[in-house]
Scaffold this active site. Structure first.
Site, PDB file in Angstrom:
ATOM      1  N   ASP A  59       0.888  -1.148   0.000  1.00  0.00           N
ATOM      2  CA  ASP A  59       0.000   0.000   0.000  1.00  0.00           C
ATOM      3  C   ASP A  59       0.937   1.211   0.000  1.00  0.00           C
ATOM      4  OD1 ASP A  59      -2.388   1.613   0.349  1.00  0.00           O
ATOM      5  OD2 ASP A  59      -1.787   1.827   2.440  1.00  0.00           O
ATOM      6  N   ASP A 115       0.115   5.116   0.888  1.00  0.00           N
ATOM      7  CA  ASP A 115      -0.055   6.087   1.976  1.00  0.00           C
ATOM      8  C   ASP A 115      -0.186   5.361   3.317  1.00  0.00           C
ATOM      9  OD1 ASP A 115      -0.078   7.949  -0.091  1.00  0.00           O
ATOM     10  OD2 ASP A 115      -2.261   7.963  -0.212  1.00  0.00           O
TER      11      ASP A 115
END
Length: 178
Positions: free
Chosen positions: A18, A20
């Protein structure tokens, strides 16, 4: 008569990051290079993945596009900048995948429920189909339950990164010693 088999690319494991909250500090709708801050150990984590022979992928929901906060070109510019920063350290991402869609988006062309938006597994499945990935040794690293749900929906393990040094978190998952 040519009896040679076509060259097959050897399968390699992959780490699906992922973005952020895992690679960069989550400032909510991060898209500006000037405000981007790498997570402690993030560049070293990507390098460790590269050095271990794994594919390194980014899978990131970017609903700010659907919400009209920024455009897809801004996502591409940030990803190009990230790639250049990683390259300065001998690291790389093999593919950046993002989902600009959201069912409540303000921008109509991005307003729908996409199978690429986590917790749906679409981005992961697309990468598994495009690259010669050994899924049996691959995994997802995220900071939200939706990342782990997407991993499970794609048949992969998912691990929650809850802060600290990303390299120190990741290396044991690669089977390497710190």
């Amino acid at each position: 008569m040519n009896n040679k088999k076509p060259l097959e690319h050897p399968r390699r494991p992959a780490v699906f990051f992922d973005r952020d909250g895992v690679l960069n500090v989550d400032t909510e709708y991060a898209f500006e290079i000037g405000k981007f801050v790498w997570i402690n150990g993030a560049i070293e984590a990507v390098k460790a993945v590269n050095d271990a022979g794994y594919f390194a992928f980014i899978i990131t929901n970017q609903s700010g596009v659907a919400r009209g906060l920024f455009e897809e070109k801004d996502v591409h510019l940030l990803h190009q900048w990230m790639a250049s920063q990683l390259a300065e350290h001998g690291a790389h991402i093999d593919a950046f995948e993002y989902c600009p869609f959201h069912p409540d988006g303000a921008v109509e062309r991005y307003r729908f429920a996409s199978n690429r938006r986590k917790p749906k597994p679409g981005m992961i499945l697309d990468l598994l189909n495009r690259f010669p990935v050994d899924a049996s040794k691959s995994f997802v690293v995220g900071d939200k339950p939706s990342d782990v749900e997407a991993a499970r929906a794609a048949g992969l393990p998912g691990y929650l990164f809850q802060g600290g040094n990303l390299r120190n978190f990741l290396v044991p998952l690669l089977g390497q010693s710190k």
